[in-house]
Design a protein around this motif. Structure first.
Motif, short mmCIF file in Angstrom:
data_model
loop_
_atom_site.label_atom_id
_atom_site.label_comp_id
_atom_site.label_asym_id
_atom_site.label_seq_id
_atom_site.Cartn_x
_atom_site.Cartn_y
_atom_site.Cartn_z
N SER A 75 48.10 25.35 49.04
CA SER A 75 48.58 24.99 47.87
C SER A 75 47.99 25.73 46.44
O SER A 75 48.41 25.21 45.62
CB SER A 75 48.16 23.57 47.68
N VAL A 76 47.35 26.67 46.86
CA VAL A 76 46.69 27.36 45.69
C VAL A 76 47.03 28.81 45.76
O VAL A 76 47.18 29.51 46.84
CB VAL A 76 45.10 27.21 45.51
N GLY A 77 47.38 29.30 44.56
CA GLY A 77 47.64 30.98 44.62
C GLY A 77 46.53 31.35 43.50
O GLY A 77 46.17 30.71 42.60
N PHE A 78 46.20 32.44 43.88
CA PHE A 78 45.00 33.02 42.81
C PHE A 78 45.37 34.60 42.78
O PHE A 78 45.37 35.37 43.67
CB PHE A 78 43.56 32.90 43.48
N VAL A 79 45.29 34.90 41.33
CA VAL A 79 45.27 36.25 41.07
C VAL A 79 44.10 37.03 40.54
O VAL A 79 43.61 36.31 39.40
CB VAL A 79 46.63 36.57 40.09
N PHE A 80 43.29 37.73 41.23
CA PHE A 80 42.07 38.05 40.91
C PHE A 80 42.12 39.27 39.72
O PHE A 80 42.77 39.78 39.49
CB PHE A 80 41.44 38.72 42.20
N GLN A 81 41.27 39.19 39.15
CA GLN A 81 40.83 40.26 37.89
C GLN A 81 41.25 41.54 38.35
O GLN A 81 42.04 42.21 37.40
CB GLN A 81 39.50 40.09 37.17
N ASP A 82 40.57 42.27 39.30
CA ASP A 82 40.72 43.67 39.68
C ASP A 82 41.79 43.66 40.90
O ASP A 82 41.64 44.40 41.84
CB ASP A 82 39.65 44.13 39.98
N ALA A 83 42.83 42.62 41.00
CA ALA A 83 43.76 42.68 42.38
C ALA A 83 43.06 42.13 43.75
O ALA A 83 43.74 41.50 44.48
CB ALA A 83 44.47 44.02 42.33
N ARG A 96 50.61 43.49 40.28
CA ARG A 96 52.00 42.76 40.59
C ARG A 96 51.86 42.57 42.06
O ARG A 96 52.23 41.54 42.63
CB ARG A 96 53.21 43.76 40.55
N ILE A 97 51.39 43.58 43.02
CA ILE A 97 51.25 43.18 44.46
C ILE A 97 50.07 41.82 44.69
O ILE A 97 50.59 41.13 45.59
CB ILE A 97 50.73 44.47 45.15
N ALA A 98 49.09 42.01 43.79
CA ALA A 98 48.30 40.67 43.98
C ALA A 98 49.07 39.33 43.85
O ALA A 98 48.78 38.36 44.27
CB ALA A 98 47.03 40.86 43.08
N LEU A 99 49.88 39.59 42.75
CA LEU A 99 50.61 38.44 42.33
C LEU A 99 51.75 38.02 43.42
O LEU A 99 51.72 36.89 43.65
CB LEU A 99 51.58 38.74 40.92
N CYS A 100 52.17 39.06 44.03
CA CYS A 100 53.14 38.75 44.95
C CYS A 100 52.41 37.94 46.33
O CYS A 100 52.73 36.95 46.76
CB CYS A 100 53.69 40.12 45.78
N ARG A 101 51.37 38.33 46.49
CA ARG A 101 50.43 37.62 47.53
C ARG A 101 50.04 36.23 47.05
O ARG A 101 50.17 35.54 47.79
CB ARG A 101 48.91 38.38 47.57
N ALA A 102 49.97 36.03 45.70
CA ALA A 102 49.58 34.75 45.39
C ALA A 102 50.49 33.70 45.43
O ALA A 102 50.54 32.69 45.59
CB ALA A 102 48.87 34.86 43.96
N LEU A 103 51.76 34.47 45.33
CA LEU A 103 53.26 33.56 45.31
C LEU A 103 53.85 33.42 46.58
O LEU A 103 54.53 32.46 46.89
CB LEU A 103 54.24 34.12 44.51
#
Lengths: 215, 431
Positions: free
Chosen positions: A86-94, A151-158
């Motif tokens: 249920s949670v997505g997380f985008v870290f500061q340094d990916a 942007r890849i970290a965002l993909c992972r979070a979504l």
């Protein structure tokens, strides 16, 4: 409890050992479809607050509720399951795995959700395509730029279509164009009903948010 | 408190994920295996070190205890070939020992093989008169596999050479009645028949499906207390007492043929004493002084002693090697966990449970251990083969590989638990 809040924090208290508490009796409520910015000077605990609300660490006191249900006291395995589902997380340094490909990084959470990797690959490629990094799918994180990594970290979070998306300084390493892409993704996510909470110093991002909470 | 199902239903935007993406247990196991393999590949140095240590463990054990086991196997094999399990009954002429004893022994537990040999009839090479004599015997058994399943008269290598058969085959002629016998094949002689050399036999099969004569009727005394049935020469043997089920006659002949040597091979050296007692009780001779029963009990005891001494050799070394390996593997993994603390912190943050992290690391170590033990066993066996050294039995390899994997997994348990407790806040938060 606020009616319809997807995330609510009541009386949250947390501090690091031998340091004055970062938060004491802190309260907040976040509704579905809201894009909220959390701002504050460095060291005020913006990132720590996100980690607390994302169930990665237990507060010293207080309650965290997801859609009215208290979740901060759940056993570790159930909190882990909630993070995965249920949670997505985008870290500061990916925070990508440097030893794996970009595609592997985006698909990582499939293992934790118990979802077939094969059936998720197309979804992962669609996300990479949407954020303009599909051609980097088979590259390693060391072969891509910081903006691409974010942007890849965002993909992972979504990947898990999260109900609550946290982002810690998501545009800190991005150029304007990339930052706009990320911001558009947050807007879209919120429009789809998710709660998006962003810790940021970026004034342009703050002005785009529905609400700002200062620490 | 919320259950997982409720959480999924109330919170999970993930509930929108199509049903096809939902997990199944085998899929999850396969995903875990793939992730562990990928993890092992991505940490080449650590993986190679672990594989190398496990391979070295296997090689060390094989070159020490394995060699001892192989030697033990070879020594015990030599002792066994000398007849550790054999019981030899010799009967004087007219003692009354005949082929009916085979039916009585057919269903006695603890007997691996039995054969009876008739009186010797000297033969010479039919091609020339006055050659060396070799005793020819009628032989009776229900199982000819130990003697190479002969289809007709056969001579051992020694007998064939003694008779002067150039190609190990030829025609022998009885000294007594000048009857000819064609020897068409060579007889392999097991160790427990060496005392009959030079051996030339005419094989006769005996039925194997006879009911045991010692199926005791409800009112009968124990079998060892019963006199053995004494079949009449003509016609076929008939029941002797009401309390014993009589055997059907042998297929080769309804007549019980006289024999003067009976060889019984016990299933294990430990059973030699008890089997000898049963054999003695069913010989069916009227005068016990006319037969001699020779057992290999002393040889069996020697075998047990040798086995014990060789088996114990190197045990301490093996234990030390396993302990050292466990420590090294644990040290390697602890170092890897320290180096990868951000990796485990990220996994935890993204939703990996502690148990999944432990499973992941143990699976990874398990894969490395399997690779290491395979490498160690294969390489060492190739070296031993090249050196013409005896190889330990397959069971030794299997046990060693299994133990190596278990040792590695045990050594990985603590580092895996440490990895599972990495705190995402501590590992990932940028100060």
């Amino acid at each position: 409890m606020s009616a319809g809040a997807s995330l609510e924090v009541r009386g949250l208290t947390f501090g690091y050992p031998a340091v004055a508490p970062l938060f004491s009796e802190w309260n907040a409520s976040f509704g579905p479809g809201e894009l909220v910015a959390i701002t504050g000077a460095s060291g005020r605990g913006k990132s720590t607050l996100l980690y607390l609300m994302a169930l990665m660490v237990r507060p010293a006191a207080g309650e965290i509720r997801f859609r009215g249900e208290r979740v901060d006291q759940l056993p570790d395995s159930e909190r882990a399951h909630l993070r995965a589902e249920s949670v997505g997380f985008v870290f500061q340094d990916a925070t990508l795995d440097a030893s794996r490909t970009v595609l592997d990084n985006v698909l990582e959470s499939c293992l934790y959700r118990g979802v077939s990797r094969g059936a998720s690959i197309q979804h992962a490629r669609d996300l990479l395509s949407r954020f303009g990094v599909e051609q980097r799918a088979e590259h390693r994180p060391g072969q891509i730029s910081g903006g691409q990594a974010q942007r890849i970290a965002l993909c992972r979070a979504l990947m898990n279509d999260p109900g609550i998306l946290f982002a810690d300084e998501p545009t800190g390493n991005l150029d304007r164009a990339s930052a706009d892409t990320v911001l558009a993704a947050f807007r879209e996510r919120a429009a789809a009903g998710s709660t998006v909470i962003v810790a940021t110093h970026d004034p342009s991002l703050v002005t785009e948010c529905d609400r700002t909470m200062a620490l | 408190m919320l259950g997982r199902g409720l959480m999924r239903a109330t919170l999970g935007r993930g509930a929108l994920i199509p049903q096809v993406l939902r997990p199944t247990a085998p899929r999850q196991s396969a995903a875990l295996l793939r992730e562990a393999a990928a993890g092992a590949r991505s940490q080449k140095v650590g993986s190679l070190l672990t594989i190398g240590v496990i391979a070295a463990l296997c090689a060390t054990v094989l070159l020490t205890a394995g060699r001892t086991a192989a030697t033990e196997s070879a020594v015990l094999g030599s002792i066994d070939s000398s007849g550790t399990r054999s019981i030899v009954v010799r009967a004087q002429q007219g003692a009354g020992l005949d082929t009916s004893v085979l039916a009585r022994l057919a269903h006695v537990d603890g007997i691996e093989w039995v054969a009876a040999f008739g009186p010797a009839d000297d033969v010479t090479n039919a091609v020339f008169a006055g050659g060396a004599k070799v005793p020819m015997r009628a032989a009776y058994s229900e199982n000819w596999a130990p003697l190479g399943d002969p289809s007709g008269p056969v001579a051992s290598d020694l007998a064939a050479r003694t008779l002067g058969f150039a190609d190990r085959v030829g025609t022998a002629e009885s000294v007594a009645n000048h009857q000819s016998v064609d020897i068409a094949a060579t007889l392999p002689v097991p160790g427990y028949l060496h005392f009959l050399e030079p051996l030339l036999i005419v094989p006769h099969s005996v039925a194997s499906s006879q009911p045991s004569p010692f199926v005791v009727a409800p009112d009968a005394a124990p079998p060892t207390a019963l006199p053995a049935p004494r079949p009449e020469p003509e016609p076929a043997a008939a029941p002797v007492t009401a309390s014993v089920t009589a055997p059907a006659p042998a297929t080769a002949s309804a007549i019980a043929e006289p024999v003067d040597v009976l060889v019984v091979v016990a299933a294990t050296p430990r059973q030699v004493g008890s089997v000898a007692a049963v054999v003695s009780s069913v010989l069916g001779v009227t005068d016990a002084s006319t037969v001699t029963v020779t057992t290999s009990e002393q040889l069996a005891q020697l075998r047990a002693t040798v086995g014990q001494q060789l088996g114990g050799f190197g045990q301490g070394l093996v234990e030390s090697v396993f302990a050292a390996t466990a420590v090294i593997v644990a040290a390697i993994l602890s170092a890897l966990v320290l180096l990868r603390r951000r990796d485990f912190g990220r996994r935890r943050a993204l939703g990996a449970s502690r148990s999944l992290i432990v499973q992941l690391l143990l699976t990874q170590v398990g894969l490395q251990a399997v690779a290491g033990s395979t490498l160690g066993c294969v390489t060492t066996s190739l070296v031993l083969t090249a050196q013409d050294a005896p190889l330990p039995p397959p069971a030794f390899f299997a046990a060693l590989a299994l133990l190596a994997v278990v040792t590695a997994l045990a050594a990985a348990a603590v580092p895996a638990l440490i990895a599972s407790r990495r705190d995402p806040l501590r590992e990932l938060r940028v100060p």
